[in-house]
Design an enzyme around this catalytic site. Structure first.
Site, PDB file in Angstrom:
ATOM      1  N   ASP B 156       2.779   3.499  -1.866  1.00  0.00           N
ATOM      2  CA  ASP B 156       2.954   4.029  -3.228  1.00  0.00           C
ATOM      3  C   ASP B 156       4.018   3.205  -3.940  1.00  0.00           C
ATOM      4  O   ASP B 156       4.236   2.045  -3.599  1.00  0.00           O
ATOM      5  CB  ASP B 156       3.326   5.512  -3.152  1.00  0.00           C
ATOM      6  CG  ASP B 156       2.813   6.312  -4.349  1.00  0.00           C
ATOM      7  OD1 ASP B 156       3.175   5.968  -5.491  1.00  0.00           O
ATOM      8  OD2 ASP B 156       2.067   7.269  -4.142  1.00  0.00           O
ATOM      9  N   ASP B 165      15.790  16.756   0.339  1.00  0.00           N
ATOM     10  CA  ASP B 165      14.619  17.360   0.968  1.00  0.00           C
ATOM     11  C   ASP B 165      13.861  16.377   1.855  1.00  0.00           C
ATOM     12  O   ASP B 165      12.942  16.776   2.577  1.00  0.00           O
ATOM     13  CB  ASP B 165      13.653  17.898  -0.097  1.00  0.00           C
ATOM     14  CG  ASP B 165      14.230  19.066  -0.880  1.00  0.00           C
ATOM     15  OD1 ASP B 165      13.491  19.689  -1.652  1.00  0.00           O
ATOM     16  OD2 ASP B 165      15.449  19.343  -0.735  1.00  0.00           O
ATOM     17  N   HIS B 194       6.405   8.291  -8.761  1.00  0.00           N
ATOM     18  CA  HIS B 194       5.136   8.748  -8.194  1.00  0.00           C
ATOM     19  C   HIS B 194       5.203   8.826  -6.667  1.00  0.00           C
ATOM     20  O   HIS B 194       4.741   9.796  -6.052  1.00  0.00           O
ATOM     21  CB  HIS B 194       4.050   7.752  -8.644  1.00  0.00           C
ATOM     22  CG  HIS B 194       2.648   8.146  -8.335  1.00  0.00           C
ATOM     23  ND1 HIS B 194       1.996   7.763  -7.168  1.00  0.00           N
ATOM     24  CD2 HIS B 194       1.749   8.881  -9.028  1.00  0.00           C
ATOM     25  CE1 HIS B 194       0.763   8.229  -7.183  1.00  0.00           C
ATOM     26  NE2 HIS B 194       0.582   8.910  -8.282  1.00  0.00           N
ATOM     27  N   TYR B 295     -15.602   5.209  -0.515  1.00  0.00           N
ATOM     28  CA  TYR B 295     -16.274   4.680   0.672  1.00  0.00           C
ATOM     29  C   TYR B 295     -16.804   5.822   1.544  1.00  0.00           C
ATOM     30  O   TYR B 295     -16.281   6.934   1.515  1.00  0.00           O
ATOM     31  CB  TYR B 295     -15.307   3.834   1.506  1.00  0.00           C
ATOM     32  CG  TYR B 295     -14.961   2.489   0.915  1.00  0.00           C
ATOM     33  CD1 TYR B 295     -14.089   1.646   1.585  1.00  0.00           C
ATOM     34  CD2 TYR B 295     -15.482   2.046  -0.298  1.00  0.00           C
ATOM     35  CE1 TYR B 295     -13.753   0.400   1.078  1.00  0.00           C
ATOM     36  CE2 TYR B 295     -15.151   0.811  -0.828  1.00  0.00           C
ATOM     37  CZ  TYR B 295     -14.289  -0.009  -0.127  1.00  0.00           C
ATOM     38  OH  TYR B 295     -13.945  -1.249  -0.633  1.00  0.00           O
ATOM     39  N   SER B 353      -3.864  12.143  -7.127  1.00  0.00           N
ATOM     40  CA  SER B 353      -2.729  11.616  -6.363  1.00  0.00           C
ATOM     41  C   SER B 353      -1.933  12.728  -5.719  1.00  0.00           C
ATOM     42  O   SER B 353      -1.287  12.515  -4.690  1.00  0.00           O
ATOM     43  CB  SER B 353      -1.787  10.837  -7.275  1.00  0.00           C
ATOM     44  OG  SER B 353      -2.336   9.616  -7.653  1.00  0.00           O
TER      45      SER B 353
END
Lengths: 113, 441
Positions: B156, B165, B194, B295, B353
């Site tokens: 990512d 955390d 992200h 796929y 995502s």
């Protein structure tokens, strides 16, 4: 039986060539990954890319102006840099599975509102 | 003669979206002439089209004026002199030979760059709605599963390793620069946000805002490979690196629009190494998908919301092949997902995502329960556990929503939860609606 939906041809010859041209430097050179078919052994990738480039330049009656970079064994792919038309033409080699430009803007699904 | 591009698309998928350039004297002001031309066009996959119409209604800023739920086969733009629509092989040929048409070209697929949407949140929860919906909290409490001992691969924008955390959650980190070279001694950082958000959905430990991670006992091998630069080189380098980090699962919230076979070799290689690829299908609405998420041999994930509806943005597509003709295989919680953000922050975000790491985390819990499970067994357990609620169309959700408890039973060969889930379904089906009248005697 429902008609199957469009997959799209963004990554066919014309699509890849257009993407390479978009990202090509001022001197016309672009970077790409050349992905080989499963049947090409991981140990043979160096030879495979050399042969593929040779075939293309011979077909195009041009000098080999493609630089070969990193070999990725897991993905059976090789990094190349050079003339857009020559790189795109590698797609016509039977041992080549796919060619992708190295630089792609839209690489992940952006989160939405 | 039909263009090569159109012929190729027709050969691959059965139909193509085209623009017919009309001659000035096409005379299409008459309804009869329009109807006649329209006969060359077709309506592609009905369920995908219904999904698009639903998205249009949902995201429209005003009530839609559409009075029917089926989009027209052909759209005419008289001022531009164009007709637009899908054609099959027969239609393409007829259109090309039509005396009113000067040429037929493939309609370009424009790539919309969606706004990045994330909102900071002060919300505090026991755990997230998505974790509860998958029965993951019950795997924690009833089965004492946390994903301990399992390493999940994560490619990512990076991950903020300083977030409280995520303490102890990152086993290994790698940064691949814009040329695809590994940066030596890179610290776990996020080049955006992200990556931290998706990583924390997989493995964050209970923290200030609650239990936000699906597998709080698992660890990540995370690599920064997007965005910018030679991303393809970066991703491939990241996958090679992950293969050596002891991962059993890889969570990929990335992909290229449409279909490219480029990653088929590496995906197969990952599976052969015993690594389950869990991959987002895309946020480009119905009738779309991204590679490698589309796929056959990946666990492809779409997104649904807390009302048990498939998110309008969630991609889905029927593909011309005998195996896995519909993607994604399942859907995961992917709307208003609360997770960690860099700099000790938290926020809500939506997308496939966000759904994907939920499923990757679930896979980690199952692997803890059965470390010897093969990739196929793991994937089958998750997919077979899935149920599709009535609120979700098959064409959008495919198998539907996984159930962690049922998946565990399938994996371990225990039928208790499967029987209970089946019984619940039967009782629900047998129960008459509250307003039904008793038949008169």
């Amino acid at each position: 039986m429902p008609v199957k939906s469009k997959i799209g041809n963004e990554w066919g010859f014309e699509g890849v060539k257009a993407q390479l041209q978009k990202k090509a430097a001022a001197n016309g050179a672009a970077s790409a990954q050349v992905f080989f078919q499963e049947r090409v052994g991981a140990d043979d990738l160096g030879l495979a890319i050399t042969q593929a480039i040779r075939n293309v330049t011979s077909r195009r009656s041009s000098q080999s102006d493609i630089a070969v970079g990193r070999i990725n064994r897991l993905s059976k792919s090789v990094a190349v840099r050079g003339d857009v038309d020559t790189i795109a033409d590698l797609l016509n080699e039977q041992n080549v599975k796919a060619v992708l430009p190295s630089e792609i803007d839209d690489i992940y699904p952006k989160p939405v509102e | 003669m039909t263009s090569q591009e159109i012929r190729r698309t027709l050969s691959d998928v059965g139909y193509a979206k085209v623009i017919a350039v009309l001659k000035p004297d096409a005379g299409l002001s008459l309804d009869a002439a329009r109807k006649d031309l329209s006969a060359n066009f077709i309506t592609p996959d009905e369920e995908q089209m219904e999904g698009l119409v639903l998205s249009a209604k949902t995201f429209s800023s005003r009530p839609t004026r559409r009075t029917v739920d089926t989009p027209p086969k052909m759209k005419i733009y008289p001022r531009l002199g164009l007709a637009l629509g899908f054609v099959d092989e027969g239609g393409a040929a007829a259109l090309t030979n039509d005396s009113r048409v000067s040429k037929v070209v493939q309609a370009p697929e424009l790539s919309l760059i969606r706004p990045v949407a994330m909102s900071l949140s002060q919300e505090k929860v026991a755990t997230t709605w998505g974790i509860k919906r998958l029965n993951v909290d019950k795997l924690w409490t009833q089965k004492q599963l946390t994903g301990k001992g399992v390493v999940i691969g994560h490619l990512d924008t990076g991950v903020d390793g300083t977030h409280p955390d995520l303490a102890g959650a990152i086993k290994a980190f790698a940064e691949f620069d814009h040329a695809g070279e590994q940066v030596p001694d890179a610290k776990a950082t996020d080049s955006a946000w992200h990556g931290t958000h998706t990583a924390a959905t997989i493995v964050s430990r209970a923290g200030a805002r609650g239990s936000l991670g699906v597998a709080p006992g698992a660890q990540l091998a995370s690599a920064m490979v997007i965005e910018g630069g030679a991303v393809i080189d970066r991703i491939l380098a990241g996958l090679e690196w992950l293969a050596g980090e002891g991962c059993r699962i890889v969570s990929l919230s990335l992909g290229l629009r449409g279909y490219t076979p480029a990653f088929e070799v590496v995906i197969t290689a990952l599976r052969n190494l015993g690594i389950l690829p869990v991959i987002a299908i895309g946020n480009d609405n119905a009738n779309s998908s991204r590679s490698p998420g589309n796929y056959v041999n990946v666990l492809s994930v779409g997104a649904f919301d807390s009302a048990d509806e498939v998110a309008g943005f969630s991609s889905s597509q029927r593909i011309r092949r005998t195996e896995v003709p519909l993607v994604p295989k399942i859907v995961g919680p992917g709307v208003d997902t609360l997770s960690c953000l860099p700099n000790n922050d938290y926020g809500l975000s939506s997308g496939t995502s966000m759904a994907t790491p939920h499923i990757a985390g679930l896979a980690a819990l199952l692997l803890e329960a059965k470390p010897s499970a093969t990739v196929d067994e793991l994937e089958n357990a998750i997919v077979r556990s899935a149920r599709r609620p009535k609120t979700m169309a098959e064409g959008r959700a495919n198998r539907g929503v996984p159930d962690g408890l049922v998946a565990l039973d399938i994996l371990l060969g225990d039928t208790t939860q499967i029987a209970q889930a089946t019984m619940k379904k039967r009782v629900k089906a047998a129960k008459p609606p509250a307003h039904s009248k008793r038949p008169s005697k």
